[in-house]
Design a protein around this motif. Sequence first.
Motif, PDB file in Angstrom:
ATOM      1  N   GLY A  49       0.907  -1.447   0.034  1.00 34.11           N
ATOM      2  CA  GLY A  49      -0.274   0.049  -0.153  1.00 34.11           C
ATOM      3  C   GLY A  49       0.972   1.039  -0.208  1.00 34.11           C
ATOM      4  O   GLY A  49       1.653   0.940   0.713  1.00 34.11           O
ATOM      5  N   GLU A  54      -1.638  -1.169   3.808  1.00 36.07           N
ATOM      6  CA  GLU A  54      -2.846  -1.604   4.028  1.00 36.07           C
ATOM      7  C   GLU A  54      -2.924  -2.749   5.161  1.00 36.07           C
ATOM      8  O   GLU A  54      -2.346  -3.993   4.446  1.00 36.07           O
ATOM      9  CB  GLU A  54      -3.340  -1.529   3.105  1.00 36.07           C
ATOM     10  N   THR A  75     -11.167   2.328  -8.480  1.00 34.60           N
ATOM     11  CA  THR A  75     -10.859   3.912  -9.270  1.00 34.60           C
ATOM     12  C   THR A  75     -10.630   4.155 -10.443  1.00 34.60           C
ATOM     13  O   THR A  75     -11.526   3.468 -11.458  1.00 34.60           O
ATOM     14  CB  THR A  75      -8.911   3.956  -8.999  1.00 34.60           C
ATOM     15  N   GLU A 133      -0.092   4.509  -8.563  1.00 33.11           N
ATOM     16  CA  GLU A 133      -0.399   3.738  -7.894  1.00 33.11           C
ATOM     17  C   GLU A 133      -1.603   3.858  -6.778  1.00 33.11           C
ATOM     18  O   GLU A 133      -1.064   5.176  -5.874  1.00 33.11           O
ATOM     19  CB  GLU A 133       0.350   2.761  -6.611  1.00 33.11           C
ATOM     20  N   SER A 134      -2.885   3.574  -6.742  1.00 33.90           N
ATOM     21  CA  SER A 134      -3.706   3.385  -5.611  1.00 33.90           C
ATOM     22  C   SER A 134      -4.233   2.558  -5.141  1.00 33.90           C
ATOM     23  O   SER A 134      -4.579   1.243  -6.466  1.00 33.90           O
ATOM     24  CB  SER A 134      -4.328   4.601  -6.603  1.00 33.90           C
ATOM     25  N   SER A 135      -5.203   2.753  -5.203  1.00 37.81           N
ATOM     26  CA  SER A 135      -6.505   1.432  -3.950  1.00 37.81           C
ATOM     27  C   SER A 135      -7.575   2.132  -3.323  1.00 37.81           C
ATOM     28  O   SER A 135      -7.519   3.319  -2.279  1.00 37.81           O
ATOM     29  CB  SER A 135      -5.303   0.099  -3.224  1.00 37.81           C
ATOM     30  N   SER A 137     -10.909   1.232  -0.385  1.00 36.68           N
ATOM     31  CA  SER A 137     -11.532   0.207   0.472  1.00 36.68           C
ATOM     32  C   SER A 137     -12.832   0.608   0.784  1.00 36.68           C
ATOM     33  O   SER A 137     -13.669   1.920   1.332  1.00 36.68           O
ATOM     34  CB  SER A 137     -10.961  -0.303   1.034  1.00 36.68           C
ATOM     35  N   GLY A 146      -9.515   5.941   0.233  1.00 36.10           N
ATOM     36  CA  GLY A 146      -8.467   5.135  -0.242  1.00 36.10           C
ATOM     37  C   GLY A 146      -7.359   5.986  -0.572  1.00 36.10           C
ATOM     38  O   GLY A 146      -6.882   7.344   0.113  1.00 36.10           O
ATOM     39  N   GLY A 148      -3.232   6.687  -2.838  1.00 29.27           N
ATOM     40  CA  GLY A 148      -2.036   6.624  -4.672  1.00 29.27           C
ATOM     41  C   GLY A 148      -1.059   7.431  -3.788  1.00 29.27           C
ATOM     42  O   GLY A 148      -0.860   8.141  -2.804  1.00 29.27           O
TER      43      GLY A 148
END
Length: 234
Positions: A49, A54, A75, A133-135, A137, A146, A148
């Motif tokens: 993460g 994360e 995303t 990069e991203s995520s 949840s 979120g 990133g």
Amino acid sequence: MSAHAQEQKKNRFKWDLSKKLQHLKNREDSTTWSKHNFEIDLKDIEFSGKPMMEGIFPGPKYSLIGDSAFVGNGTVANYPGISLNDKKIVYNGFYVNKSFINQDYLGANPNEVFFLVVVLTDYIAEDGYSHIESSVSSRNHPDYIGQGSIKTKNNKVDFISFLTADRNNYAVVNFRLFDLNLGRVVLIAPQKDGSLRSMQLKSTILTSKEVKLYVKDLLTQKEVVSFFLEKGNI
């Protein structure tokens, strides 16, 4: 008020103090946890993460919030970059789908973008995607978060954003705090001296499919173009 309107008002989602306290209690009560979600998360554990690792926490069953209360999030991003004169602009955003929780605010929209960051960059990775990069949840349901990171040649833009069930909406970008109720769109221009510049914009609630056209239009606006083409920018 009509009977239909009264029924709608009665059924509106309300995230009041008593519900927050019950949710807190459920977080710490193993009998309320979703075994299914926890097993999935443990199976996929990566200790990854960016910018924040994360963690895996057991959490309450989503159904305790209300029937069909969660129907997905995601995303939205541009990886190759949009040309602006000799510059490149990329973006990343987070959205949550329409549900019992946010339907009173979305009208006919299928989802809402709760944060969109648009960044000036001088770096696009050779593989075409690893510079972003991203995520996002749903594990804090009914709140959503979120995070990133977007790389430039000599710096990076890190960001974390969240939307709570009672519509608090914030982002942190490289330690600058943004109240997104003042605007969910944040422009970032890294500087040659290593510092950053920001501009925050208010828009109507955007859907994930509207972002591409929205940013395209944004980059024709004089104030935005001037912001990204300032002399001190990378």
